[in-house]
Design a protein around this motif. Structure first.
Motif, PDB file in Angstrom:
ATOM      1  N   GLY A 272       0.807  -1.214   0.000  1.00  0.00           N
ATOM      2  CA  GLY A 272       0.000   0.000   0.000  1.00  0.00           C
ATOM      3  C   GLY A 272       0.842   1.265   0.000  1.00  0.00           C
ATOM      4  O   GLY A 272       0.488   2.257  -0.638  1.00  0.00           O
ATOM      5  N   ILE A 273       1.968   1.260   0.721  1.00  0.00           N
ATOM      6  CA  ILE A 273       2.846   2.430   0.759  1.00  0.00           C
ATOM      7  C   ILE A 273       3.371   2.753  -0.637  1.00  0.00           C
ATOM      8  O   ILE A 273       3.414   3.918  -1.057  1.00  0.00           O
ATOM      9  N   ARG A 274       3.767   1.718  -1.371  1.00  0.00           N
ATOM     10  CA  ARG A 274       4.290   1.962  -2.713  1.00  0.00           C
ATOM     11  C   ARG A 274       3.234   2.556  -3.633  1.00  0.00           C
ATOM     12  O   ARG A 274       3.550   3.377  -4.507  1.00  0.00           O
ATOM     13  N   ILE A 275       1.989   2.157  -3.458  1.00  0.00           N
ATOM     14  CA  ILE A 275       0.918   2.727  -4.281  1.00  0.00           C
ATOM     15  C   ILE A 275       0.756   4.216  -3.988  1.00  0.00           C
ATOM     16  O   ILE A 275       0.600   5.036  -4.902  1.00  0.00           O
ATOM     17  N   THR A 276       0.809   4.600  -2.728  1.00  0.00           N
ATOM     18  CA  THR A 276       0.646   6.017  -2.367  1.00  0.00           C
ATOM     19  C   THR A 276       1.838   6.859  -2.796  1.00  0.00           C
ATOM     20  O   THR A 276       1.706   8.078  -2.956  1.00  0.00           O
ATOM     21  N   LEU A 277       3.001   6.244  -2.994  1.00  0.00           N
ATOM     22  CA  LEU A 277       4.199   6.993  -3.358  1.00  0.00           C
ATOM     23  C   LEU A 277       4.388   7.127  -4.863  1.00  0.00           C
ATOM     24  O   LEU A 277       5.403   7.672  -5.308  1.00  0.00           O
ATOM     25  N   LEU A 278       3.446   6.677  -5.649  1.00  0.00           N
ATOM     26  CA  LEU A 278       3.570   6.768  -7.103  1.00  0.00           C
ATOM     27  C   LEU A 278       3.303   8.171  -7.635  1.00  0.00           C
ATOM     28  O   LEU A 278       3.802   8.532  -8.695  1.00  0.00           O
TER      29      LEU A 278
ATOM     30  N   ILE B  78      -3.259   2.367   2.887  1.00  0.00           N
ATOM     31  CA  ILE B  78      -2.160   1.536   3.392  1.00  0.00           C
ATOM     32  C   ILE B  78      -2.668   0.536   4.422  1.00  0.00           C
ATOM     33  O   ILE B  78      -2.307  -0.652   4.389  1.00  0.00           O
ATOM     34  N   VAL B  79      -3.508   0.991   5.328  1.00  0.00           N
ATOM     35  CA  VAL B  79      -4.032   0.107   6.380  1.00  0.00           C
ATOM     36  C   VAL B  79      -4.911  -0.989   5.792  1.00  0.00           C
ATOM     37  O   VAL B  79      -4.888  -2.133   6.264  1.00  0.00           O
ATOM     38  N   ILE B  80      -5.677  -0.663   4.765  1.00  0.00           N
ATOM     39  CA  ILE B  80      -6.528  -1.679   4.126  1.00  0.00           C
ATOM     40  C   ILE B  80      -5.674  -2.820   3.584  1.00  0.00           C
ATOM     41  O   ILE B  80      -5.987  -4.002   3.773  1.00  0.00           O
ATOM     42  N   PHE B  81      -4.572  -2.489   2.916  1.00  0.00           N
ATOM     43  CA  PHE B  81      -3.680  -3.529   2.402  1.00  0.00           C
ATOM     44  C   PHE B  81      -3.036  -4.304   3.554  1.00  0.00           C
ATOM     45  O   PHE B  81      -2.867  -5.525   3.471  1.00  0.00           O
ATOM     46  N   GLY B  82      -2.658  -3.607   4.628  1.00  0.00           N
ATOM     47  CA  GLY B  82      -2.055  -4.290   5.759  1.00  0.00           C
ATOM     48  C   GLY B  82      -2.994  -5.264   6.436  1.00  0.00           C
ATOM     49  O   GLY B  82      -2.622  -6.403   6.738  1.00  0.00           O
ATOM     50  N   VAL B  83      -4.226  -4.826   6.662  1.00  0.00           N
ATOM     51  CA  VAL B  83      -5.221  -5.705   7.286  1.00  0.00           C
ATOM     52  C   VAL B  83      -5.529  -6.890   6.381  1.00  0.00           C
ATOM     53  O   VAL B  83      -5.699  -8.024   6.856  1.00  0.00           O
ATOM     54  N   ALA B  84      -5.605  -6.646   5.080  1.00  0.00           N
ATOM     55  CA  ALA B  84      -5.860  -7.750   4.136  1.00  0.00           C
ATOM     56  C   ALA B  84      -4.756  -8.792   4.213  1.00  0.00           C
ATOM     57  O   ALA B  84      -5.019 -10.000   4.190  1.00  0.00           O
ATOM     58  N   GLY B  85      -3.502  -8.347   4.299  1.00  0.00           N
ATOM     59  CA  GLY B  85      -2.401  -9.288   4.429  1.00  0.00           C
ATOM     60  C   GLY B  85      -2.460 -10.081   5.720  1.00  0.00           C
ATOM     61  O   GLY B  85      -2.186 -11.291   5.730  1.00  0.00           O
ATOM     62  N   GLY B  86      -2.822  -9.418   6.815  1.00  0.00           N
ATOM     63  CA  GLY B  86      -2.938 -10.124   8.082  1.00  0.00           C
ATOM     64  C   GLY B  86      -4.106 -11.090   8.122  1.00  0.00           C
ATOM     65  O   GLY B  86      -3.990 -12.197   8.665  1.00  0.00           O
ATOM     66  N   MET B  87      -5.239 -10.700   7.545  1.00  0.00           N
ATOM     67  CA  MET B  87      -6.413 -11.565   7.554  1.00  0.00           C
ATOM     68  C   MET B  87      -6.215 -12.791   6.677  1.00  0.00           C
ATOM     69  O   MET B  87      -6.747 -13.871   6.955  1.00  0.00           O
TER      70      MET B  87
END
Length: 344
Positions: free
Chosen positions: A174-180, A196-205
């Protein structure tokens, strides 16, 4: 208008214009990119007569001292920058290529990376306008990372380390997407962190339902992120992804003028590096899946009752309790020997 009244009129007109100019220069102005930086307070941003930015505390109307928003990477190819480049490539490349077979190394790196990010963000957001040197900041952050690395080697931290790595893998994507994009993906820092948090939670879930797939994605995503950051430091030094990360993480009021004067504008090479790392992530996921068929956790089958009777006699060996305790923390369970050359 009489000759006597004309000078009075001109004098009054000059007085009104001077007052208006004073109001204009003292009036707070909005930043170039409103709401891009979240702050502990809601400071007043204004320009002085010489054009410099002045940050005022709205509660006290006092000037907030300003300093450079450094991140520990130094300048150019200074010693701290070289340390970070070597660290990012040494950790990122193996994690992207063979992280699924790292086992204890991978769990150690997971907690180490979490310790590095948390300590780095805490320091840059709590220092005053003077700050600390890049070398000292690098040493402190890497010391926390080494402590996390050691903790992640032990069995009791295995599950936590796996969860952390999956979260890091999602967050890094997610961080890389926001830095484009220039000045981040959205003008509001809150919206960027929401993505970023949405991608992080998806990875954890994902770890709950698809253990192996989640770990493959986590290793590949985290590895490609670290590698891309190291490569970008070589080509663009501190003006590329390094500055973008500071724009995301730094909410220190003492650094506000620095970020308003210097905006994040990724170059073409930075964008190519980020896009390439995003595209290589699924490729490395599939490659690791084909190359390393063994599960991430190399734990042998549960011992039978006969093995328990042989390996764990009923006699009380008090002198060996401490050794058995620490051995259990390290091993966790009886390991199954593997013929793979990647086994540790």
């Amino acid at each position: 208008m009489t000759a006597v009244a004309r000078p009075r009129f001109l004098l009054a007109l000059w007085w009104l214009l001077s007052q208006h100019s004073a109001v204009v220069f003292a009036k707070p102005v909005s930043p170039i990119v409103p709401d891009i930086y979240a702050r502990k307070t809601d400071p007043v941003v204004s320009h002085s007569l010489n054009g410099s930015i002045i940050i005022l505390d709205p509660s006290t109307q006092q000037t907030i001292p300003q300093g450079p928003g450094t991140d520990g990477c130094g300048a150019g190819f200074s010693f701290p920058a070289i340390v970070w480049i070597v660290f990012l490539l040494v950790v990122g490349v193996p994690l992207a290529v063979a992280g699924i077979r790292g086992w204890r190394c991978t769990t150690g790196v997971s907690i180490g990376l979490a310790a590095i990010v948390c300590s780095w963000a805490a320091i840059i957001n709590s220092v005053n306008e003077v700050g600390i040197s890049d070398i000292l900041l690098t040493l402190i952050v890497l010391a926390f990372g080494f402590l996390g690395l050691v903790i992640g080697f032990f069995e009791f931290a295995r599950i936590v380390a796996m969860v952390i790595l999956c979260l890091i893998g999602g967050l890094s994507f997610g961080i890389r997407i926001t830095l484009l994009k220039t000045d981040l993906l959205f003008a509001s820092v809150g919206l960027n962190w929401l993505i970023i948090v949405i991608f992080g939670v998806a990875g954890g879930m994902l770890l709950i339902w698809k253990n192996r797939i989640a770990m493959l994605i986590a290793c590949a995503s985290s590895g490609t992120f670290l590698t891309s950051l190291g490569v970008d430091l070589i080509f663009n030094q501190q003006s590329g992804l390094s500055f973008g990360l500071r724009s995301l993480f730094d909410s220190n009021d003492n650094h506000l003028a620095y970020f308003l004067e210097t905006t994040y504008e990724p170059t073409l090479s930075t964008r190519i590096i980020v896009i390439a790392s995003l595209g290589l992530t699924p490729a490395f996921v599939y490659a690791q899946h084909l190359l390393f068929k063994q599960p991430f956790t190399r734990r042998g089958p549960s011992p039978s009752d006969e093995e328990l009777c042989l390996n764990y006699p009923t006699e009380d060996f008090s002198a060996n309790r401490a050794t058995a305790f620490f051995s259990g923390i390290w091993d966790g369970a009886k390991l199954k020997l593997s013929s793979s050359r990647f086994s540790l």
